[in-house]
Design an enzyme around this catalytic site. Structure first.
Site, PDB file in Angstrom:
ATOM      1  N   THR A  84       2.080  -4.688   4.293  1.00  0.00           N
ATOM      2  CA  THR A  84       2.003  -5.100   5.704  1.00  0.00           C
ATOM      3  C   THR A  84       1.527  -6.546   5.876  1.00  0.00           C
ATOM      4  OG1 THR A  84      -0.225  -4.177   5.831  1.00  0.00           O
ATOM      5  CG2 THR A  84       1.585  -2.771   6.577  1.00  0.00           C
ATOM      6  N   ASP A  85       0.785  -7.066   4.883  1.00  0.00           N
ATOM      7  CA  ASP A  85       0.143  -8.369   5.092  1.00  0.00           C
ATOM      8  C   ASP A  85       1.131  -9.476   5.463  1.00  0.00           C
ATOM      9  OD1 ASP A  85      -2.269  -7.188   4.613  1.00  0.00           O
ATOM     10  OD2 ASP A  85      -2.546  -8.017   2.606  1.00  0.00           O
TER      11      ASP A  85
ATOM     12  N   ASP B 179       1.753  -6.639  -4.271  1.00  0.00           N
ATOM     13  CA  ASP B 179       0.997  -6.729  -3.031  1.00  0.00           C
ATOM     14  C   ASP B 179       1.682  -7.856  -2.245  1.00  0.00           C
ATOM     15  OD1 ASP B 179      -2.283  -6.335  -2.076  1.00  0.00           O
ATOM     16  OD2 ASP B 179      -1.092  -7.956  -1.213  1.00  0.00           O
ATOM     17  N   SER B 180       1.927  -7.641  -0.973  1.00  0.00           N
ATOM     18  CA  SER B 180       2.749  -8.622  -0.257  1.00  0.00           C
ATOM     19  C   SER B 180       2.040  -9.961  -0.057  1.00  0.00           C
ATOM     20  CB  SER B 180       3.235  -8.055   1.072  1.00  0.00           C
ATOM     21  OG  SER B 180       2.223  -8.068   2.040  1.00  0.00           O
ATOM     22  N   SER B 181       0.757 -10.041  -0.393  1.00  0.00           N
ATOM     23  CA  SER B 181       0.094 -11.352  -0.363  1.00  0.00           C
ATOM     24  C   SER B 181       0.689 -12.268  -1.431  1.00  0.00           C
ATOM     25  CB  SER B 181      -1.401 -11.207  -0.619  1.00  0.00           C
ATOM     26  OG  SER B 181      -1.920 -10.275   0.284  1.00  0.00           O
TER      27      SER B 181
ATOM     28  N   GLN C  68      -1.455 -20.815  19.807  1.00  0.00           N
ATOM     29  CA  GLN C  68      -2.327 -19.891  19.067  1.00  0.00           C
ATOM     30  C   GLN C  68      -2.409 -18.529  19.756  1.00  0.00           C
ATOM     31  OE1 GLN C  68      -6.166 -21.741  18.440  1.00  0.00           O
ATOM     32  NE2 GLN C  68      -5.245 -23.596  17.597  1.00  0.00           N
TER      33      GLN C  68
ATOM     34  N   THR D 205       0.823  -1.218   0.000  1.00  0.00           N
ATOM     35  CA  THR D 205       0.000   0.000   0.000  1.00  0.00           C
ATOM     36  C   THR D 205       0.859   1.271   0.000  1.00  0.00           C
ATOM     37  OG1 THR D 205      -1.721  -1.142   1.194  1.00  0.00           O
ATOM     38  CG2 THR D 205      -1.743   1.242   1.377  1.00  0.00           C
TER      39      THR D 205
END
Ligand code: ASP
Length: 351
Positions: free
Chosen positions: A101-102, A69-71, A288, A26
């Site tokens: 950031t992802d 996009d870091s995805s 978790q 982003t």
């Protein structure tokens, strides 16, 4: 890769030489002629951020040809980023990596294991709002990351490790997690305090900063992705567990357990784990919970895991566990990975 040089100190002598590696996310989005958000041209950074001139830096910017996009980040991108740091290490005072950031916590964790012997800052940052937006966090995040990357004391870098700077805090990269997708403070490091806080001044917590005893930077770039994450939930079925544990050529599985490392004690579940471990596969217990740690043996429900050979991941994040396994398996193989997975290699686990 596109490479540009921006000397913001001219005609004076620059204070520091910093390399910015722009991968996408982003941060660098701007509206094109049709009003659509597209990656911006980094050579125009001074137009977006005139305050950069006040830092008196010699900046070299390396941009991915197609910012992503870091995805879409893959281990090959980690190899590229790590190789850029390695190859330019001697000529630069520090590095700032602009990244979506992802998956930033995965990339920062990976780099911390791929670059043992690091004695210079590698600061990851990004933004929740594009730099073209009036209220964007991109400007502050980049300026402060550059200041951190240049910070020295007695000629040595104050932060000689891989970090994430975001929302006024500097966090150890391999302790960080993205925990927020809307607010500016996108990252948390529940199990390790911030290494610095940026207010009127940047206040470093120097006693918490990791430094290495090794003298030479190494590049460990072989990564093995023959791994899986198995996240437990009440009601998980035999079919789900066995389909993950029976993946062909599986070398390691991160078992995401409850609380302090607890798991169901059903016979079918334990039998599947035992069979997997007896084939030589690493089963690593990671909680978790974002805070706290795995203590196998604290409850009956984790004592059994300990007995059948599940390894404790202590207080490592899943992001650190996954990337550490990839590096250890890729570089040293499964036996060595079993020996060192529980040790601290880059400050990722509390010993
Ligand atoms: N999807 C974006 C990315 O990770 C989000 C961001 O940059 O904040 O590339």
């Amino acid at each position: 890769m596109k490479k540009i040089n921006i000397n913001t100190a001219t005609p004076d002598k620059p204070k520091s030489k910093i390399m910015i590696i722009y991968t996408g996310g982003t941060f660098g989005m701007a509206h094109d002629a049709h009003g659509v958000l597209v990656p911006f041209d980094f050579s125009l950074i001074l137009e977006h951020l005139p305050a950069l001139r006040n830092l008196f830096l010699d900046l070299t910017v390396i941009s991915f040809d197609n910012p992503i996009d870091s995805s879409n980040i893959q281990p090959e991108h980690w190899q590229t980023i790590a190789a850029i740091v390695y190859e330019n290490y001697n000529s630069q005072d520090g590095f700032v990596v602009l990244h979506g950031t992802d998956t930033m916590a995965f990339t920062a964790s990976a780099l911390s294991f791929m670059l043992p012997g690091l004695r210079k800052p590698v600061i990851f940052t990004g933004a929740q709002l594009p730099i073209s937006e009036p209220r964007s966090d991109a400007r502050e995040n980049l300026i402060t990351s550059l200041e951190i990357a240049t910070a020295k004391k007695e000629g040595k870098a104050i932060v000689p490790e891989v970090c994430i700077y975001f929302g006024n805090e500097l966090l150890r990269g391999n302790r960080s997690k993205k925990t927020e997708s809307m607010h500016f403070d996108a990252f948390q490091s529940e199990n390790y305090p911030p290494l610095a806080k940026a207010g009127v001044k940047i206040e470093f917590n120097e006693t918490l900063i990791h430094s290495t005893n090794e003298n030479k930077l190494k590049l460990l770039s072989k990564l093995d992705s023959s791994i899986a994450i198995l996240k437990l939930f009440p009601g998980i079925t035999d079919a789900t567990v066995s389909s993950v544990l029976k993946i062909s050529k599986l070398k390691a599985v991160v078992l995401e357990t409850y609380g302090s490392g607890n798991a169901p004690t059903d016979k079918w579940f334990l039998d599947l784990l035992k069979a997997t471990i007896s084939k030589g596969v690493i089963v690593l217990n990671i909680s978790q919970c974002p805070g706290g740690m795995v203590v196998q043996g604290k409850y009956e429900t984790s004592r059994i895991l300990q007995e059948i050979g599940v390894l404790s991941g202590g207080d490592m994040t899943t992001e650190a566990a996954i990337t550490k396994l990839m590096v250890l398996l890729g570089e040293f193989g499964i036996e060595k990975a079993k020996e060192v997975i529980g040790l601290s290699l880059a400050g990722e686990i509390t010993m």
